[in-house]
Design an enzyme around this catalytic site. Sequence first.
Site, PDB file in Angstrom:
ATOM      1  N   LYS A  85       0.776  -1.255   0.000  1.00 27.00           N
ATOM      2  CA  LYS A  85       0.000   0.000   0.000  1.00 27.00           C
ATOM      3  C   LYS A  85       0.806   1.303   0.000  1.00 27.00           C
ATOM      4  O   LYS A  85       0.226   2.372   0.124  1.00 27.00           O
ATOM      5  CB  LYS A  85      -0.939  -0.003   1.191  1.00 27.00           C
ATOM      6  CG  LYS A  85      -0.214  -0.009   2.525  1.00 27.00           C
ATOM      7  CD  LYS A  85      -1.113   0.348   3.688  1.00 27.00           C
ATOM      8  CE  LYS A  85      -0.336   0.419   4.971  1.00 27.00           C
ATOM      9  NZ  LYS A  85      -1.085   0.822   6.136  1.00 27.00           N
ATOM     10  N   SER A 140      -9.631   2.296  -2.820  1.00 28.65           N
ATOM     11  CA  SER A 140      -9.082   3.512  -2.230  1.00 28.65           C
ATOM     12  C   SER A 140      -9.576   4.733  -2.985  1.00 28.65           C
ATOM     13  O   SER A 140      -9.833   4.664  -4.210  1.00 28.65           O
ATOM     14  CB  SER A 140      -7.553   3.444  -2.320  1.00 28.65           C
ATOM     15  OG  SER A 140      -6.998   4.705  -2.095  1.00 28.65           O
ATOM     16  N   TYR A 155       0.687   2.077  -7.318  1.00 29.43           N
ATOM     17  CA  TYR A 155      -0.244   1.586  -6.286  1.00 29.43           C
ATOM     18  C   TYR A 155      -1.691   1.873  -6.707  1.00 29.43           C
ATOM     19  O   TYR A 155      -2.550   0.985  -6.693  1.00 29.43           O
ATOM     20  CB  TYR A 155       0.062   2.252  -4.936  1.00 29.43           C
ATOM     21  CG  TYR A 155      -1.049   2.070  -3.928  1.00 29.43           C
ATOM     22  CD1 TYR A 155      -1.301   0.814  -3.382  1.00 29.43           C
ATOM     23  CD2 TYR A 155      -1.876   3.133  -3.549  1.00 29.43           C
ATOM     24  CE1 TYR A 155      -2.344   0.630  -2.467  1.00 29.43           C
ATOM     25  CE2 TYR A 155      -2.908   2.960  -2.647  1.00 29.43           C
ATOM     26  CZ  TYR A 155      -3.139   1.711  -2.105  1.00 29.43           C
ATOM     27  OH  TYR A 155      -4.177   1.524  -1.217  1.00 29.43           O
ATOM     28  N   LYS A 208      -5.143  -0.631  -7.733  1.00 32.24           N
ATOM     29  CA  LYS A 208      -6.516  -0.568  -7.205  1.00 32.24           C
ATOM     30  C   LYS A 208      -7.517  -0.411  -8.356  1.00 32.24           C
ATOM     31  O   LYS A 208      -8.566  -1.051  -8.375  1.00 32.24           O
ATOM     32  CB  LYS A 208      -6.665   0.590  -6.220  1.00 32.24           C
ATOM     33  CG  LYS A 208      -5.891   0.405  -4.925  1.00 32.24           C
ATOM     34  CD  LYS A 208      -6.419  -0.757  -4.110  1.00 32.24           C
ATOM     35  CE  LYS A 208      -5.622  -1.016  -2.847  1.00 32.24           C
ATOM     36  NZ  LYS A 208      -5.905  -2.316  -2.236  1.00 32.24           N
TER      37      LYS A 208
HETATM   38  P1  NAD Z   1      -1.594  -3.212   6.028  1.00 35.45           P
HETATM   39  O1  NAD Z   1      -0.315  -3.274   5.272  1.00 35.45           O
HETATM   40  O2  NAD Z   1      -1.541  -2.886   7.462  1.00 35.45           O
HETATM   41  O3  NAD Z   1      -2.381  -4.600   5.855  1.00 35.45           O
HETATM   42  C1  NAD Z   1      -2.297  -5.390   4.683  1.00 35.45           C
HETATM   43  C2  NAD Z   1      -1.952  -6.793   5.111  1.00 35.45           C
HETATM   44  O4  NAD Z   1      -1.854  -7.628   3.951  1.00 35.45           O
HETATM   45  C3  NAD Z   1      -0.592  -6.885   5.824  1.00 35.45           C
HETATM   46  O5  NAD Z   1      -0.783  -7.531   7.079  1.00 35.45           O
HETATM   47  C4  NAD Z   1       0.285  -7.712   4.897  1.00 35.45           C
HETATM   48  O6  NAD Z   1       1.184  -8.522   5.606  1.00 35.45           O
HETATM   49  C5  NAD Z   1      -0.752  -8.513   4.120  1.00 35.45           C
HETATM   50  N1  NAD Z   1      -0.350  -8.935   2.775  1.00 35.45           N
HETATM   51  C6  NAD Z   1       0.169  -8.168   1.779  1.00 35.45           C
HETATM   52  N2  NAD Z   1       0.382  -8.924   0.694  1.00 35.45           N
HETATM   53  C7  NAD Z   1      -0.008 -10.188   0.990  1.00 35.45           C
HETATM   54  C8  NAD Z   1      -0.021 -11.416   0.271  1.00 35.45           C
HETATM   55  N3  NAD Z   1       0.438 -11.519  -0.974  1.00 35.45           N
HETATM   56  N4  NAD Z   1      -0.491 -12.525   0.891  1.00 35.45           N
HETATM   57  C9  NAD Z   1      -0.933 -12.452   2.176  1.00 35.45           C
HETATM   58  N5  NAD Z   1      -0.944 -11.326   2.902  1.00 35.45           N
HETATM   59  C10 NAD Z   1      -0.476 -10.202   2.312  1.00 35.45           C
HETATM   60  O7  NAD Z   1      -2.547  -2.208   5.254  1.00 35.45           O
HETATM   61  P2  NAD Z   1      -3.935  -1.560   5.708  1.00 35.45           P
HETATM   62  O8  NAD Z   1      -3.695  -0.130   5.992  1.00 35.45           O
HETATM   63  O9  NAD Z   1      -4.597  -2.402   6.723  1.00 35.45           O
HETATM   64  O10 NAD Z   1      -4.708  -1.638   4.326  1.00 35.45           O
HETATM   65  C11 NAD Z   1      -5.546  -2.734   3.997  1.00 35.45           C
HETATM   66  C12 NAD Z   1      -6.005  -2.565   2.564  1.00 35.45           C
HETATM   67  O11 NAD Z   1      -6.663  -1.313   2.437  1.00 35.45           O
HETATM   68  C13 NAD Z   1      -4.877  -2.565   1.533  1.00 35.45           C
HETATM   69  O12 NAD Z   1      -5.325  -3.268   0.384  1.00 35.45           O
HETATM   70  C14 NAD Z   1      -4.683  -1.096   1.230  1.00 35.45           C
HETATM   71  O13 NAD Z   1      -4.187  -0.890  -0.074  1.00 35.45           O
HETATM   72  C15 NAD Z   1      -6.092  -0.574   1.366  1.00 35.45           C
HETATM   73  N6  NAD Z   1      -6.135   0.868   1.690  1.00 35.45           N
HETATM   74  C16 NAD Z   1      -5.459   1.332   2.787  1.00 35.45           C
HETATM   75  C17 NAD Z   1      -5.459   2.697   3.076  1.00 35.45           C
HETATM   76  C18 NAD Z   1      -4.683   3.245   4.240  1.00 35.45           C
HETATM   77  O14 NAD Z   1      -4.407   4.450   4.265  1.00 35.45           O
HETATM   78  N7  NAD Z   1      -4.322   2.451   5.238  1.00 35.45           N
HETATM   79  C19 NAD Z   1      -6.192   3.583   2.258  1.00 35.45           C
HETATM   80  C20 NAD Z   1      -6.890   3.073   1.178  1.00 35.45           C
HETATM   81  C21 NAD Z   1      -6.867   1.705   0.901  1.00 35.45           C
END
Ligand code: NAD
Length: 342
Positions: A84, A124, A148, A152
């Site tokens: 992300k 997102s 990124y 999405k």
């Molecule tokens: P995060 O990185 O804390 O959580 C994502 C989790 O996915 C992590 O625990 C990571 O270890 C796991 N992961 C990544 N690739 C993997 C794979 N190939 N197999 C198994 N596990 C995998 O991120 P978050 O902030 O909790 O975000 C969750 C989702 O929301 C993501 O898809 C992110 O793009 C989206 N998002 C987040 C935000 C933000 O600001 N936090 C904003 C918009 C969208």
Amino acid sequence: MSILVTGGTGYIGSHTCVQLLSAGFDIVLLDNFSNSKPEVIDRIKEIAGRDFTFYQADLLNKKEIVSIFEKNKIDAVIHFAGLKAVGESVSIPINYYHNNITGTLNLCSVMEQFGVYNLVFSSSATVYGTQDQVPLHEDLPLSATNPYGRTKLMIENILNDLYVSNTNWSIALLRYFNPVGAHSSGRLGEDPNGIPNNLVPYITQVAIGKLPELKVYGNNYPTKDGTGVRDYIHVEDLSEGHIKALEKVTITSGINAYNLGTGIGYSVLDMINTFSKASGREIPYKITNRRPGDIGESFADPSKAEKELNWKAKKDLYEMCIDSWRWQVNNPNGYESKVTVV
Ligand code: NAD
Ligand code: UDP
């Protein structure tokens, strides 16, 4: 009902798991720990007071996904897993495309194989690209400005194609605005690796003295005080949006995008002032140049989610700051901290 949560030990996933367990769902978690820590599993169990099955598995390994579906009866999937970090996606785009796109393709093909068609996907607000109007509503034309964001957007398109190919699919595309805050217990929160890129984790580290000062990226945007404006949303409100989306996808079919935001834009200076009040600490800052690729103002029109999901964010900026601060103080080194409850 049993829900597979990919990326379940991550920031948003962990908070959502607590709410799923509290709402009575059974959950199966999958994560490869590429951006999270095993400690999260026990904390989710401790807060929710319920047990669940966890698999350390990678979405890039299709056999591992198949094995999870063979061993568990899954009714729906909430798909958080993905990389992300915008800046990192510019440096290592192949990793981002491979992890996010291939991971999602693997997941969806296994879901089809097992006849599971209910999916809630973490999209997102980045899919709105650069717009000349706010608030942002779901029907605006979409674009992306970095790898990124393109992952999405591509995944949204792939999921639309899936629905066209088979109308059994029932998919919610949740477009998050700026998730911040932490669980009110102080036991779950955001634990970024290294120096944070995002505003709130950076501010919390300045407030606790780990970083000397905040750089405010530009004060010449056409906003009320010249600094960037965003729609910050408490991670617990965001998590609740997933429960509502899940309830909808499990009783209908179709594909729908929903903005999850408060509908209110706050500037960087608003955030500094509110955080300062919430923490009782001064936040030293200096104004610097704009960050390349940043947009001036972004906030949601959240009315579609309110109308169709019966969901509305409730927590205000002060609560977001209080909860972020409690998390930071109780866990100065994230999940590897020795806990000192205040
Ligand atoms: P995060 O990185 O804390 O959580 C994502 C989790 O996915 C992590 O625990 C990571 O270890 C796991 N992961 C990544 N690739 C993997 C794979 N190939 N197999 C198994 N596990 C995998 O991120 P978050 O902030 O909790 O975000 C969750 C989702 O929301 C993501 O898809 C992110 O793009 C989206 N998002 C987040 C935000 C933000 O600001 N936090 C904003 C918009 C969208
Ligand atoms: N920002 C800032 N200093 C920082 C990090 C962020 O001034 O160290 C600003 C950024 O320019 C934007 C807002 O804070 O206006 C939110 O940035 P963040 O990276 O958290 O979210 P995004 O820009 O991805 O929406």
